[in-house]
Design a protein around this motif. Structure first.
Motif, mmCIF file in Angstrom:
data_model
loop_
_atom_site.group_PDB
_atom_site.id
_atom_site.type_symbol
_atom_site.label_atom_id
_atom_site.label_comp_id
_atom_site.label_asym_id
_atom_site.label_seq_id
_atom_site.Cartn_x
_atom_site.Cartn_y
_atom_site.Cartn_z
ATOM 1 N N GLU A 94 2.968 -3.008 4.132
ATOM 2 C CA GLU A 94 1.517 -2.828 3.972
ATOM 3 C C GLU A 94 1.139 -2.477 2.532
ATOM 4 O O GLU A 94 0.019 -2.742 2.090
ATOM 5 C CB GLU A 94 1.021 -1.715 4.897
ATOM 6 C CG GLU A 94 1.046 -2.064 6.375
ATOM 7 C CD GLU A 94 -0.099 -2.985 6.781
ATOM 8 O OE1 GLU A 94 -1.004 -3.228 5.953
ATOM 9 O OE2 GLU A 94 -0.074 -3.457 7.921
ATOM 10 N N GLU A 95 2.087 -1.880 1.797
ATOM 11 C CA GLU A 95 1.827 -1.460 0.420
ATOM 12 C C GLU A 95 3.152 -1.297 -0.292
ATOM 13 O O GLU A 95 4.209 -1.185 0.340
ATOM 14 C CB GLU A 95 1.049 -0.140 0.397
ATOM 15 C CG GLU A 95 1.790 1.025 1.056
ATOM 16 C CD GLU A 95 0.903 2.252 1.238
ATOM 17 O OE1 GLU A 95 -0.313 2.085 1.473
ATOM 18 O OE2 GLU A 95 1.435 3.367 1.137
ATOM 19 N N LEU A 117 -1.316 5.080 -4.097
ATOM 20 C CA LEU A 117 -1.258 4.212 -2.922
ATOM 21 C C LEU A 117 -1.766 4.943 -1.684
ATOM 22 O O LEU A 117 -2.503 4.385 -0.870
ATOM 23 C CB LEU A 117 0.169 3.715 -2.687
ATOM 24 C CG LEU A 117 0.651 2.568 -3.579
ATOM 25 C CD1 LEU A 117 2.148 2.338 -3.404
ATOM 26 C CD2 LEU A 117 -0.120 1.279 -3.289
ATOM 27 N N ARG A 121 -5.515 4.125 -0.131
ATOM 28 C CA ARG A 121 -5.020 3.189 0.887
ATOM 29 C C ARG A 121 -6.154 2.493 1.640
ATOM 30 O O ARG A 121 -6.109 1.283 1.879
ATOM 31 C CB ARG A 121 -4.115 3.939 1.861
ATOM 32 C CG ARG A 121 -3.501 3.090 2.962
ATOM 33 C CD ARG A 121 -2.515 3.919 3.736
ATOM 34 N NE ARG A 121 -1.374 4.297 2.901
ATOM 35 C CZ ARG A 121 -0.703 5.447 3.001
ATOM 36 N NH1 ARG A 121 -1.084 6.364 3.890
ATOM 37 N NH2 ARG A 121 0.333 5.695 2.214
ATOM 38 N N TRP A 159 -1.696 -3.225 -2.203
ATOM 39 C CA TRP A 159 -1.666 -3.229 -0.745
ATOM 40 C C TRP A 159 -1.763 -4.666 -0.224
ATOM 41 O O TRP A 159 -2.303 -5.552 -0.885
ATOM 42 C CB TRP A 159 -2.858 -2.450 -0.195
ATOM 43 C CG TRP A 159 -2.934 -1.026 -0.630
ATOM 44 C CD1 TRP A 159 -2.443 0.066 0.025
ATOM 45 C CD2 TRP A 159 -3.559 -0.512 -1.823
ATOM 46 N NE1 TRP A 159 -2.717 1.210 -0.673
ATOM 47 C CE2 TRP A 159 -3.401 0.892 -1.810
ATOM 48 C CE3 TRP A 159 -4.234 -1.112 -2.891
ATOM 49 C CZ2 TRP A 159 -3.894 1.697 -2.825
ATOM 50 C CZ3 TRP A 159 -4.719 -0.308 -3.907
ATOM 51 C CH2 TRP A 159 -4.561 1.084 -3.874
#
Length: 307
Positions: A94-95, A117, A121, A159
């Motif tokens: 996802e990241e 991050l 997010r 992301w």
């Protein structure tokens, strides 16, 4: 010692010496997940040797780590090999953090990326976290980082929600031009034309790269970048073996890194620092001329090596 929490993607090719320096920094940060993507050799003996030596460097993982690899047998080139590798990374995560084989981070880079991050997010205003700073020690704003409309990729993080918009072919370039998309970046007509020509040359394949497309995507989607007020990346790849970094005397070569404050001061206004962006663009314009030159130089070298 700080251990990075985020997954890391390491992009390599045929530069074992530079790769070793970046890998040493990654080893110190001990990521729990490490993705390694390597483009394949071009059709010459030198590349076969150097690509093998580079892969040997990244075999030396002596910490507890989940490893995933994407090793190409054939050479895809910078545009396809890098963009597909990043897509592969974000299909699985996802990241995460992305480092190329000539961008050596200082130790604070990983902490900065981890914290930003997590912090941004779910904030759709923010699309990119940068580890480098090209402001020549000029502090922008009152915080330890500022927001920008530029997308620097010497050590960065992002992301999946951002990368999913990426289009390597710049399909919407002409539509975006009609909407004056570069007005988000600059009011300077000469720089607008200059940047637009860079996008056009990239779309036509005259510049073999992946990052103009990422810059374009972030611009048309209105994402802000996070840029630290201290530089945490030094590029050690300015030499004849570089794809886009050939001028050893470039002011961007081997830039000094500085430590990150322990307690970060955050900006309170979510707008791009126009003065910083203007300063950066004024510096980048001549460097992109070098990019044209280096792309041509690399093409000539490849033709010679294939003979």
């Amino acid at each position: 010692m700080y251990s990075v929490k985020s997954p890391v993607l390491f992009l390599v090719f045929n530069r074992p010496k530079e790769t070793q320096k970046v890998f040493d920094a990654i080893r110190k940060s001990k990521p729990k997940k490490l993705y390694i993507a390597a483009d394949g050799p071009r059709s010459n003996d030198r590349d076969f040797i150097l690509c093998k030596e580079t892969k040997d460097v990244v075999k030396n993982i002596d910490w507890d780590c989940e490893i995933k690899t994407l090793y190409r047998d054939e050479n895809l080139g910078c545009k396809i090999a890098v963009s597909q590798a990043i897509t592969w990374f974000f299909e699985n995560e996802e990241e995460g953090i992305i480092l190329e084989d000539d961008c050596v981070p200082n130790f604070d880079f990983f902490r900065f990326c981890d914290e930003r991050l997590e912090q941004y997010r779910d904030d759709n205003r923010i699309g990119h976290i940068c580890g480098c700073n090209f402001q020549d020690n000029i502090k922008r704003g009152d915080a330890d980082y500022y927001f920008s409309n530029l997308t620097h990729v010497w050590g960065w993080a992002s992301w999946r929600r951002v990368w999913v918009n990426y289009d390597v072919n710049l399909t919407d370039l002409e539509k975006a031009k009609k909407n004056d998309f570069l007005s988000k970046v600059t009011d300077n007509k000469k720089i607008k034309n200059f940047l637009y020509n860079c996008f056009v040359r990239t779309k036509k394949g005259l510049i073999n790269t992946w990052d103009y497309q990422y810059f374009f995507s972030n611009t048309i989607n209105g994402y802000l970048s996070v840029i630290p007020n201290n530089n945490m990346i030094t590029n050690v790849g300015f030499n004849d073996d570089g794809t886009h970094t050939v001028d050893e005397n470039s002011p961007y070569a081997n830039m000094e890194v500085t430590p990150l404050p322990l307690n970060i001061i955050h900006p309170t206004i979510f707008v791009a620092n126009r003065a910083a962006d203007s300063y950066g663009l004024a510096k980048e314009a001549p460097s992109t001329i070098i990019l044209y030159y280096s792309s041509f130089k690399q093409l000539v070298k490849q033709v010679i090596k294939k003979k």
